[in-house]
Design an enzyme around this catalytic site. Structure first.
Site, PDB file in Angstrom:
ATOM      1  N   GLU A 263      13.348 -97.796  74.991  1.00 43.38           N
ATOM      2  CA  GLU A 263      12.179 -98.462  74.416  1.00 43.38           C
ATOM      3  C   GLU A 263      10.890 -97.802  74.901  1.00 43.38           C
ATOM      4  O   GLU A 263      10.700 -97.606  76.108  1.00 43.38           O
ATOM      5  CB  GLU A 263      12.163 -99.944  74.802  1.00 43.38           C
ATOM      6  CG  GLU A 263      13.332-100.725  74.242  1.00 43.38           C
ATOM      7  CD  GLU A 263      13.268-102.208  74.563  1.00 43.38           C
ATOM      8  OE1 GLU A 263      13.921-102.986  73.844  1.00 43.38           O
ATOM      9  OE2 GLU A 263      12.564-102.593  75.530  1.00 43.38           O
ATOM     10  N   CYS A 264      10.020 -97.477  73.968  1.00 42.64           N
ATOM     11  CA  CYS A 264       8.669 -96.980  74.226  1.00 42.64           C
ATOM     12  C   CYS A 264       8.704 -95.765  75.154  1.00 42.64           C
ATOM     13  O   CYS A 264       9.058 -94.680  74.727  1.00 42.64           O
ATOM     14  CB  CYS A 264       7.792 -98.108  74.781  1.00 42.64           C
ATOM     15  SG  CYS A 264       6.030 -97.857  74.445  1.00 42.64           S
TER      16      CYS A 264
END
Length: 453
Positions: A330-331
């Protein structure tokens, strides 16, 4: 019905000093021997590292307790109450730090995702934190306006931050008398008492130590008044438990945890543990190999600040390339999983499992997200919808195999080949626990699982 003494710290706007005031209160109440349970409104995973000691994704810096996010977009009313009661168990007082301004949220009226929404659901008294550095008598109509705006939000007092001195504090107190609100405390204007910021918000706990002792010594506090108001909060109805019945560890999940990767929702990790995950931390910056695990979790963080160190750790990059189990990134973890990161005209090669390159942009991309799976991935079957939040400056090249379609729009985002999921969206797993169950079940089944179809 359960009686939990509680207060919400809100503000007219971001930057008023809610975290600083929360730290001062947690420290002062802790010196009295009281167990204070901190919460943070909204999708923020940085401020909680200060509220609770920064050495794990669960516990922040001041209280020594796990710090949980209370978000009215991620959870419905019952779910939010369940999380609050779960976190506050065994505490003498719950202190909820708001997000942005009191009525700032997903919509213009603050009905969803705002501090006001959470205060109403918790039936909690609200203390307004005001940056008083450039005001005196004007504090009274400001506070009165916030008190009157929504009768269901009970503003009971004011805490003044960045005060010029004792005389200034007395002027503020006298002005508030006119509208019947007490000044419950104040902090002086002193840069040494501030927590530094960077492009995504406050720096993380552990990078700089908040001046806890200095904050407690500098603060003028009406602790008796604050405790009395907290104890006046009405009993809350009992709701079903927040977490499912705990299972013994069955699946080893390696998760990135160091200065470059530290953005996780603590209650999301706790959900994985309850479902049978053994969470094993590792450092992409320092470790030459992955721990023995069946699944891999790469959370968000600041890979752009450590791009050279990450690119130089070739043994770990190779280990991740050869990892056979399900991978969720994520991210910041998504950037790390890509071919590489551009910072200006410098390129830093990364893992390369995501067929694209990331580049740091000038402005932020941020906001709540509901995303629909375009094909099966480690967290969702095709067509399933999950909730999350985006906040990043990086941009990724468009993928030929996007993971998500944004609900309510045509935009697609992320990457998946079925086994690997990379996305800029920080998903909130407790909003849909089936995603966490799918992730662990796939890991337990081992390589060759058909779940990606």
């Amino acid at each position: 019905m359960e009686r939990i003494p509680r207060l919400v710290l809100a503000a007219p706007h971001s930057g008023a000093g809610k975290t600083t005031v929360a730290l001062a209160l947690i420290g002062a109440l802790g010196e009295r021997g009281l167990r204070v349970q901190p919460f943070k409104v909204g999708p923020d995973y940085m401020d909680p590292t200060h509220l609770g000691h920064g050495r794990s994704p669960y516990i922040g810096a001041a209280s020594g307790r796990k710090v949980y996010n209370l978000d009215g977009f991620f959870l419905d009313g019952e779910g939010l109450l369940a999380l609050f009661q779960h976190g506050a168990r065994g505490a003498d007082l719950a202190l909820v730090e708001g997000v942005m301004g009191l009525f700032d949220g997903k919509d213009p009226w603050g009905k969803v995702g705002s501090t006001a929404q959470v205060a109403k659901l918790l039936q909690a008294p609200v203390v307004l934190v005001v940056d008083a550095s450039a005001m005196a008598g004007s504090i009274a109509p400001l506070a009165e306006g916030f008190r009157r705006f929504d009768p269901e939000v009970r503003v009971v007092g004011v805490f003044a931050n960045r005060v010029g001195g004792v005389r200034h504090a007395e002027l503020l107190r006298e002005a508030l008398v006119r509208v019947g609100l007490p000044l419950l405390g104040w902090l002086p204007q002193d840069p040494a008492l501030e927590i530094p910021e960077r492009h995504l918000g406050l720096v993380l706990a552990g990078e700089v130590e908040p001046p806890l002792k200095a904050l407690v010594q500098a603060a003028t506090l009406d602790l008796e008044g604050l405790l009395r108001l907290a104890q006046e909060a009405e009993p809350l109805p009992q709701v079903p438990p927040f977490l499912p019945e705990s299972h013994p560890p069955q699946v080893a999940v390696a998760y990135a945890w160091d200065q470059a990767f530290r953005f996780y929702y603590p209650e999301g990790l706790e959900l994985l543990q309850a479902l049978g995950a053994e969470l094993i931390p590792f450092s992409p910056l320092q470790d030459p190999a992955l721990p023995k695990a069946q699944a891999l979790l790469l959370g968000g963080g600041y890979p752009e600040l450590f791009a050279q160190e990450l690119a130089q750790n070739q043994p770990l990059l190779e280990a991740i390339r050869g990892f056979p189990g399900p991978v969720v990134a994520e991210c910041g973890g998504y950037i790390y999983l890509s071919r590489g990161l551009w910072i200006g005209d410098r390129f830093f090669p990364m893992v390369g499992l995501v067929p694209g390159e990331a580049r740091m942009g000038q402005g932020p991309v941020l906001g709540y997200r509901e995303v629909e799976a375009l094909r099966g991935n480690p967290l969702a079957q095709k067509g399933e919808v999950l909730k999350g939040h985006e906040f990043h400056y990086a941009r990724m090249e468009p993928s030929m195999s996007p993971a998500w379609r944004r609900v309510g729009g045509q935009g697609v985002e992320g990457y998946t080949d079925g086994r690997i999921l990379g996305s800029f969206v920080h998903l909130y797993l407790p909003a849909r626990p089936e995603g966490a169950r799918r992730f662990l079940a796939w890991a337990k089944e081992g390589p060759g699982s058909p779940r990606g179809s």
